[in-house]
Each structure stands twice: as structure tokens, then as C-alpha cells.
Design a protein around this motif. Structure first.
Motif, PDB file in Angstrom:
ATOM      1  N   ASP A  52      43.821  43.270  13.875  1.00  0.00           N
ATOM      2  CA  ASP A  52      43.802  43.074  15.327  1.00  0.00           C
ATOM      3  C   ASP A  52      42.483  42.392  15.654  1.00  0.00           C
ATOM      4  OD1 ASP A  52      46.145  43.993  16.593  1.00  0.00           O
ATOM      5  OD2 ASP A  52      45.518  46.069  16.291  1.00  0.00           O
ATOM      6  N   TRP A  53      42.514  41.501  16.640  1.00  0.00           N
ATOM      7  CA  TRP A  53      41.330  40.743  17.039  1.00  0.00           C
ATOM      8  C   TRP A  53      40.878  41.192  18.424  1.00  0.00           C
ATOM      9  CZ3 TRP A  53      39.278  37.099  13.688  1.00  0.00           C
ATOM     10  CH2 TRP A  53      40.058  36.799  12.580  1.00  0.00           C
ATOM     11  N   VAL A  54      39.567  41.352  18.568  1.00  0.00           N
ATOM     12  CA  VAL A  54      38.963  41.733  19.840  1.00  0.00           C
ATOM     13  C   VAL A  54      37.788  40.792  20.082  1.00  0.00           C
ATOM     14  CG1 VAL A  54      37.710  43.552  21.055  1.00  0.00           C
ATOM     15  CG2 VAL A  54      39.611  44.151  19.572  1.00  0.00           C
ATOM     16  N   ALA A  55      37.711  40.240  21.283  1.00  0.00           N
ATOM     17  CA  ALA A  55      36.558  39.404  21.641  1.00  0.00           C
ATOM     18  C   ALA A  55      35.408  40.314  22.056  1.00  0.00           C
ATOM     19  CB  ALA A  55      36.912  38.458  22.783  1.00  0.00           C
ATOM     20  N   PRO A  56      34.183  39.984  21.663  1.00  0.00           N
ATOM     21  CA  PRO A  56      33.055  40.805  22.102  1.00  0.00           C
ATOM     22  C   PRO A  56      32.913  40.758  23.619  1.00  0.00           C
ATOM     23  CG  PRO A  56      32.301  38.900  20.829  1.00  0.00           C
ATOM     24  CD  PRO A  56      33.787  38.866  20.841  1.00  0.00           C
ATOM     25  N   ALA A  57      32.540  41.883  24.191  1.00  0.00           N
ATOM     26  CA  ALA A  57      32.363  41.981  25.641  1.00  0.00           C
ATOM     27  C   ALA A  57      30.889  41.755  25.990  1.00  0.00           C
ATOM     28  CB  ALA A  57      32.833  43.346  26.118  1.00  0.00           C
ATOM     29  N   GLU A  58      30.587  41.871  27.255  1.00  0.00           N
ATOM     30  CA  GLU A  58      29.210  41.673  27.730  1.00  0.00           C
ATOM     31  C   GLU A  58      28.245  42.730  27.204  1.00  0.00           C
ATOM     32  OE1 GLU A  58      27.746  39.234  29.670  1.00  0.00           O
ATOM     33  OE2 GLU A  58      29.612  38.146  29.294  1.00  0.00           O
ATOM     34  N   THR A  59      28.747  43.955  27.026  1.00  0.00           N
ATOM     35  CA  THR A  59      27.882  45.034  26.551  1.00  0.00           C
ATOM     36  C   THR A  59      28.505  45.681  25.318  1.00  0.00           C
ATOM     37  OG1 THR A  59      28.949  46.782  27.836  1.00  0.00           O
ATOM     38  CG2 THR A  59      27.168  45.534  28.934  1.00  0.00           C
ATOM     39  N   ALA A  60      27.669  46.375  24.550  1.00  0.00           N
ATOM     40  CA  ALA A  60      28.166  47.097  23.379  1.00  0.00           C
ATOM     41  C   ALA A  60      29.167  48.179  23.791  1.00  0.00           C
ATOM     42  CB  ALA A  60      26.997  47.698  22.611  1.00  0.00           C
ATOM     43  N   ALA A  61      28.902  48.843  24.900  1.00  0.00           N
ATOM     44  CA  ALA A  61      29.808  49.893  25.373  1.00  0.00           C
ATOM     45  C   ALA A  61      31.184  49.324  25.713  1.00  0.00           C
ATOM     46  CB  ALA A  61      29.212  50.601  26.579  1.00  0.00           C
ATOM     47  N   ASP A  62      31.215  48.168  26.347  1.00  0.00           N
ATOM     48  CA  ASP A  62      32.503  47.543  26.680  1.00  0.00           C
ATOM     49  C   ASP A  62      33.224  47.077  25.415  1.00  0.00           C
ATOM     50  OD1 ASP A  62      32.148  48.007  29.366  1.00  0.00           O
ATOM     51  OD2 ASP A  62      31.431  45.972  29.811  1.00  0.00           O
ATOM     52  N   THR A  63      32.488  46.565  24.453  1.00  0.00           N
ATOM     53  CA  THR A  63      33.092  46.160  23.181  1.00  0.00           C
ATOM     54  C   THR A  63      33.684  47.377  22.483  1.00  0.00           C
ATOM     55  OG1 THR A  63      31.577  44.297  22.946  1.00  0.00           O
ATOM     56  CG2 THR A  63      32.687  45.062  20.956  1.00  0.00           C
ATOM     57  N   ARG A  64      32.964  48.477  22.489  1.00  0.00           N
ATOM     58  CA  ARG A  64      33.451  49.712  21.878  1.00  0.00           C
ATOM     59  C   ARG A  64      34.754  50.153  22.537  1.00  0.00           C
ATOM     60  NH1 ARG A  64      33.178  55.300  22.568  1.00  0.00           N
ATOM     61  NH2 ARG A  64      32.919  56.457  20.629  1.00  0.00           N
ATOM     62  N   ARG A  65      34.812  50.086  23.868  1.00  0.00           N
ATOM     63  CA  ARG A  65      36.045  50.459  24.578  1.00  0.00           C
ATOM     64  C   ARG A  65      37.209  49.558  24.168  1.00  0.00           C
ATOM     65  NH1 ARG A  65      32.414  52.325  28.405  1.00  0.00           N
ATOM     66  NH2 ARG A  65      31.967  50.337  29.393  1.00  0.00           N
ATOM     67  N   GLN A  66      36.945  48.264  24.001  1.00  0.00           N
ATOM     68  CA  GLN A  66      38.008  47.344  23.581  1.00  0.00           C
ATOM     69  C   GLN A  66      38.501  47.682  22.177  1.00  0.00           C
ATOM     70  OE1 GLN A  66      36.062  43.533  24.177  1.00  0.00           O
ATOM     71  NE2 GLN A  66      37.248  43.205  26.028  1.00  0.00           N
ATOM     72  N   VAL A  67      37.579  48.018  21.294  1.00  0.00           N
ATOM     73  CA  VAL A  67      37.971  48.396  19.931  1.00  0.00           C
ATOM     74  C   VAL A  67      38.811  49.662  19.967  1.00  0.00           C
ATOM     75  CG1 VAL A  67      37.099  49.215  17.706  1.00  0.00           C
ATOM     76  CG2 VAL A  67      36.038  47.229  18.801  1.00  0.00           C
ATOM     77  N   LEU A  68      38.399  50.627  20.755  1.00  0.00           N
ATOM     78  CA  LEU A  68      39.141  51.884  20.830  1.00  0.00           C
ATOM     79  C   LEU A  68      40.547  51.706  21.385  1.00  0.00           C
ATOM     80  CD1 LEU A  68      36.340  54.335  21.983  1.00  0.00           C
ATOM     81  CD2 LEU A  68      37.492  54.280  19.763  1.00  0.00           C
ATOM     82  N   LYS A  69      40.767  50.662  22.171  1.00  0.00           N
ATOM     83  CA  LYS A  69      42.110  50.402  22.707  1.00  0.00           C
ATOM     84  C   LYS A  69      43.085  49.990  21.614  1.00  0.00           C
ATOM     85  CE  LYS A  69      40.792  48.987  27.364  1.00  0.00           C
ATOM     86  NZ  LYS A  69      40.735  47.842  28.288  1.00  0.00           N
ATOM     87  N   VAL A  70      42.598  49.341  20.557  1.00  0.00           N
ATOM     88  CA  VAL A  70      43.497  48.835  19.516  1.00  0.00           C
ATOM     89  C   VAL A  70      43.408  49.615  18.216  1.00  0.00           C
ATOM     90  CG1 VAL A  70      43.546  46.511  20.481  1.00  0.00           C
ATOM     91  CG2 VAL A  70      41.874  47.074  18.713  1.00  0.00           C
ATOM     92  N   ALA A  71      42.459  50.535  18.108  1.00  0.00           N
ATOM     93  CA  ALA A  71      42.258  51.298  16.878  1.00  0.00           C
ATOM     94  C   ALA A  71      42.728  52.734  17.049  1.00  0.00           C
ATOM     95  CB  ALA A  71      40.776  51.276  16.502  1.00  0.00           C
ATOM     96  N   ASP A  72      42.971  53.371  15.921  1.00  0.00           N
ATOM     97  CA  ASP A  72      43.226  54.809  15.913  1.00  0.00           C
ATOM     98  C   ASP A  72      42.703  55.370  14.598  1.00  0.00           C
ATOM     99  OD1 ASP A  72      45.166  54.383  13.954  1.00  0.00           O
ATOM    100  OD2 ASP A  72      46.852  54.859  15.244  1.00  0.00           O
ATOM    101  N   SER A  73      43.040  56.597  14.286  1.00  0.00           N
ATOM    102  CA  SER A  73      42.504  57.230  13.079  1.00  0.00           C
ATOM    103  C   SER A  73      42.963  56.557  11.789  1.00  0.00           C
ATOM    104  CB  SER A  73      42.872  58.717  13.057  1.00  0.00           C
ATOM    105  OG  SER A  73      44.272  58.862  13.033  1.00  0.00           O
ATOM    106  N   ALA A  74      44.004  55.735  11.851  1.00  0.00           N
ATOM    107  CA  ALA A  74      44.478  55.015  10.670  1.00  0.00           C
ATOM    108  C   ALA A  74      43.704  53.716  10.428  1.00  0.00           C
ATOM    109  CB  ALA A  74      45.964  54.704  10.813  1.00  0.00           C
ATOM    110  N   THR A  75      42.907  53.282  11.386  1.00  0.00           N
ATOM    111  CA  THR A  75      42.115  52.066  11.221  1.00  0.00           C
ATOM    112  C   THR A  75      41.070  52.317  10.136  1.00  0.00           C
ATOM    113  OG1 THR A  75      42.454  51.439  13.507  1.00  0.00           O
ATOM    114  CG2 THR A  75      40.599  50.424  12.378  1.00  0.00           C
TER     115      THR A  75
END
Length: 84
Positions: A52-75
Motif C-alpha cells: 500500500d502506498w501513502v504520501a507523506p503528510a505535512e507532519t509526522a503525526a499526520d503521516t502516522r495517522r495515514q499509515v494507521l488507516k491502511v495498516a493492521d497487525s498483519a502489516t
């Protein structure tokens, strides 16, 4: 351009219905660099890894939230692509 593999560094909470099946690898990569990453992505797909591809956000916290939207414990991996 340098790629850094940081491994799975986020805590995941399984929330039914939010992610039907997360990929093995989440790639945080600027959209304009994705074409350059295609040979690497194809190699990983040939190794039976889903991406899955995620574009970096303006802040690290926002990037983390984007990653968490597409990831789960199987990632298994989170790959961050950037330039230093």
C-alpha cells in the motif's frame, strides 16, 4: 534519493471493518517518486508481498495517522522513502 526501511514501528489496534486486509508493506513515498520505486515494488510483489502506498503528510503525526488507516497487525514492514 535514499530509502530507509524502519520496520514495523507503530502500535496497531485491530478495528473490525476499517481495514479488510492490510498489506504486508506500507510504503510512505512522495507521489512524484513512485515511478522510480516501481522496480523495487515489482520485486517485492514477486516475493508475494502486497503493498500500500501513502504520501507523506505535512507532519509526522499526520503521516502516522495515514499509515494507521491502511495498516493492521498483519502489516510486516513500513518503508519510508525520502531524501536527506
Amino acid at each position: 534519493m535514499k530509502a530507509f526501511v524502519l520496520g514495523t514501528f507503530l502500535s496497531f489496534i485491530a478495528l473490525p471493518g476499517l481495514v479488510s486486509h492490510a498489506s504486508d508493506v506500507v510504503v510512505v513515498c512522495p507521489p512524484e517518486w513512485r515511478d522510480a520505486m516501481l522496480p523495487w515494488a515489482e520485486l517485492r510483489r514477486d516475493q508475494d508481498l502486497s503493498l500500500d502506498w501513502v504520501a507523506p503528510a505535512e507532519t509526522a503525526a499526520d503521516t502516522r495517522r495515514q499509515v494507521l488507516k491502511v495498516a493492521d497487525s498483519a502489516t510486516r514492514y513500513i518503508v519510508m522513502v525520502g531524501d536527506t
